[in-house]
Design an enzyme around this catalytic site. Structure first.
Site, PDB file in Angstrom:
ATOM      1  N   GLU A 104      29.914 -52.433  -5.518  1.00 35.97           N
ATOM      2  CA  GLU A 104      29.601 -51.901  -6.952  1.00 35.97           C
ATOM      3  C   GLU A 104      28.200 -51.170  -6.773  1.00 35.97           C
ATOM      4  OE1 GLU A 104      27.495 -51.316  -9.863  1.00 35.97           O
ATOM      5  OE2 GLU A 104      27.945 -53.224 -10.725  1.00 35.97           O
TER       6      GLU A 104
ATOM      7  N   CYS B 101      22.977 -50.213 -13.786  1.00 35.99           N
ATOM      8  CA  CYS B 101      23.897 -49.494 -13.220  1.00 35.99           C
ATOM      9  C   CYS B 101      24.668 -48.413 -13.980  1.00 35.99           C
ATOM     10  CB  CYS B 101      24.939 -50.373 -12.231  1.00 35.99           C
ATOM     11  SG  CYS B 101      25.474 -51.684 -12.956  1.00 35.99           S
TER      12      CYS B 101
END
Lengths: 510, 510
Positions: B255, B292
């Site tokens: 990720e 994020c």
């Protein structure tokens, strides 16, 4: 499977001359880079409209393709025979498998569970803090490049499993023709494209390209979103590495090689040795041994009487191989096996203008354990290796040495002490574990897995046969607090598509 | 997310000195290669027993880990604060998220649908020829290496989502500690390992290793079967490439980075502009912008009044960054953005010993379209970029330029003409599409997706948050004609585990 055209630069014309036939076919020129760009651009342009169709609409298109292929059988089958040198009955049944598969995926998408639609309603009391409305479903990846296989000119090629599952998922497909059957690919491709167009599919949703270099370009093309491949380990690995090296890596689903070992216990051999050995010959010589699920190794008690077996093998008729490249690879690999000092040739196959007769080799489990690198590697073609063992525990030793396999098989009695351990070890290493059966002949069903750890495939999480093959071409998207009218139909309140869904983690009630 | 320790060779001691605190911690030496071999061998040895446990047994172990972590909060939280410089309330709530997640996966595996158990009974009349009995389920992959993230020292680290979902799947876990919080990792790791041992898990099922080079070795280790990673694009890409280069490639779930653009229509701005701008500041400054899912770009009508917004941003308190490497990366990237000729600094953040105040930048949609490479890239830290547009059609132009995103958000009215097109374009590019909300704060739910096309992740088919995160660590196996007594319990007649299954493609009736 072994033959992909990846190792031979003369791609377009391979397979046009072979021992078994004298079919003379006109060479088809390779697709040019500019044409590939056009094809990929058209596929990408078609993707949103095609992917956005209701599943039932796409299902109708898949059925139209199946009907058109069935209707074109008399045109397609002779070309398949001429290019692949497979017998007519096999070509016809393989075409049947192909159209069955298209209809199977049509039913699957119409039912709708494949979308994995899931709704979590807003929940202010959710354990980790207030939860918004979150709705998830799978959406198509976009254009998929499919590499046709040599050994299944219908079922693992132009309109085969990769194509059927990608189209079902809603992805445009660009088929890279296998050099062993370019005319069949082009002809099948025309039938597919016309059927899709007639059924109302957007232009660009399906195309065929030719040429080895163009295949590599297609894997690297920025508009390609996934690749399906069936072929050899070296060819598949090279393309896998290309896909991983892209600025944006994409999923590469390669179904590569497998030895498909068969473990026979002493009790099973005692109970039905003749039946087992006769089944073995039938399985490893099927399609001249050119199946990715061919049993390449049979482990039997050392003392087994193999006289009937060797007689049976020696009497098998000659059969042509798919094309000269396959023949060359087979002879090379067979030579490598046969010249191992601890390998004995029980039946030496012959090769004439009519084709090849099968070869049967024998070695000991001790030799196998000493040289797994040479002996536990696929030999694509009409040959197999008998491995004699003295202690049944050695079966587990061999199982522990295996790399990833498409299949592994146990012939045993239910109360055989070695069976549970063997099944456990094989589960760790194979995509399909069989009991008292033969791995050739992969049924297309809901629960089938045609996959396995590397090098059986490059993507251990997936299968290329059966209902879940569609997963390879779908990705999840979640919508958070999106108004009902703006959601995809699959996720709207009231379930307008009438598909199976989960609500708050449980099946939605009718 | 951005900080992984991949780019800085002094890995073990990073993050021990920072503007926000003066925590003095003893350096922990890196794990040695021989110790890594031992850890991986123990994990591989534990895999069959751990993976073979009934789901309910593993569920109890996950709950025991959650309980132990909750019980250790007073020990863990101060270390988390000292190493990450995150506020206490955040650390406590993140620990709560972590233990919630462990219990969530415990419930999930106990329910059993995650096994995808499916049975196709023998059918001599099956359309493509007689069908054998085929039964499919998912089985664990084996040892998983998890790279902890800098910005979520609990929830995306040692006992975070990757670890919880891998353990739930039945895979042993080896955590590679993030260099930003080595002591917390070691401490958390001890709590997890002890709780697992006390609950009866096999030895070797969980371990922590430290060091950048050892992380690379772990990705390449022959016994590693999958990798979970949360961090920067360069670091994640390097590890992805290592995983793909192995003799046996393995799944790498990275990720990586995301800009998380937010599109605000004129009508939405008119209806509730102040609320939107205030929500925006709250979201992009949350956790000092070190999420994020931070909204890195906000597209608003050119004529929008930003005076309240700039005042709001200018008044925000200072907050420390996670560690010096994050600070360095942030300043470098912010400098790059701010020095673009068409970028205006609306609020210039300040940096003192206490930390950073947020920065707000502005540019035009024309500039964004001219320089997407520079402007549409993540800036990890307390900064965001306002993009003014004149025509609403430009929103679709920008959406069409996006690379893969974890999230994309639309603020609009339901009847906004641009909304359907925008949602369609964002669905193609993001793992989660939000409406009138903010992307920070990812709920752990059944239907959540925290993923997306590259570079948001390296594996577009998967999510790292929510129920389906478990899929990453499971692979399918089909059993053909295996006797009932020798099948895994999940596939036996009579459904002894009482789990949801499919029979012949339809849900099994109770």
């Amino acid at each position: 499977m072994t033959d992909t055209g990846m190792t031979n630069p003369e791609s377009a014309n391979a397979g046009t001359a072979n021992a078994g036939t004298s079919a003379a076919v006109t060479p088809i020129p390779d697709t040019g880079p500019a044409e590939l760009d056009d094809v990929m651009a058209a596929a990408a342009a078609a993707a949103p409209a095609f992917g956005g169709l209701r599943p039932a609409r796409r299902a109708a298109m898949l059925r139209a393709v199946a009907d058109a292929l069935d209707a074109a059988a008399e045109e397609l089958v002779p070309v398949a025979i001429a290019e692949s040198h497979l017998p007519e009955a096999r070509c016809r049944s393989e075409l049947g498998r192909t159209t069955f598969q298209l209809r199977f995926f049509a039913d699957l998408i119409e039912e709708g569970a494949y979308l994995e639609a899931a709704i979590d309603v807003e929940d202010p009391a959710w354990g980790m803090g207030p939860r918004p409305d979150v709705r998830r479903m799978l959406v198509p990846l976009g254009p998929v490049v499919v590499f046709g296989a040599s050994n299944f000119p219908f079922a693992f090629s132009t309109a085969g499993g990769d194509t059927a599952s990608a189209l079902a998922a809603g992805c445009p497909v660009v088929v890279k023709a296998h050099p062993g059957h370019p005319h069949l690919t082009r002809l099948t491709g025309r039938v597919v494209a016309q059927a899709l167009a007639d059924a109302g599919a957007p232009a660009g949703v399906f195309a065929v390209v030719l040429g080895m270099e163009i295949g590599q370009r297609a894997v690297l093309h920025p508009l390609t979103r996934a690749v399906g491949f069936t072929g050899s380990i070296p060819g598949g690995r090279a393309l896998h590495d290309l896909a991983a090296s892209r600025p944006e890596p994409i999923p590469f689903y390669g179904e590569l090689g497998s030895v498909n070992p068969v473990f026979v216990t002493r009790a099973a051999m005692k109970a039905r040795g003749e039946e087992i050995l006769s089944g073995y010959v039938g399985s490893f010589t099927l399609g001249a041994g050119q199946f990715c699920t061919k049993p390449g190794i049979l482990l039997v008690p050392e003392e087994s009487d193999l006289s009937t077996l060797t007689g049976d093998v020696a009497e098998r008729a000659q059969a042509p191989l798919l094309n000269p490249r396959v023949a060359e690879g087979f002879e090379h690999r067979l030579g490598e096996l046969a010249e191992q000092p601890e390998v004995e040739v029980l039946v030496r196959g012959a090769h004439t203008a009519e084709g090849w007769t099968p070869t049967l080799l024998r070695t000991s489990v001790e030799a196998l354990v000493r040289h797994p690198g040479v002996l536990l590697e696929e030999c694509f073609g009409p040959a197999s290796l008998i491995v004699g063992y003295t202690e049944e525990d050695q079966l587990a030793d061999v199982a522990g040495l295996l790399h990833g396999q498409l299949t592994s098989t146990v012939h045993a009695e239910e109360d055989d002490p070695v069976a549970p351990r063997l099944l456990e070890l094989l589960t760790e290493r194979a995509g399909r574990v069989l009991w008292n059966g033969w791995p050739t002949g992969v049924s297309v069903t809901h629960a089938m897995t045609h996959g396995g750890p590397y090098p059986a495939t490059t993507s251990v999480l997936h299968t290329s046969v059966g209902a879940t093959a569609i997963r390879r071409f779908l990705r999840p998207v979640s919508y958070q607090s999106v108004p009902n009218a703006l959601l995809p139909e699959a996720l709207r309140d009231g379930n307008p598509l009438g598909i199976p869904r989960k609500v708050n983690g449980k099946p939605e009630s009718g």
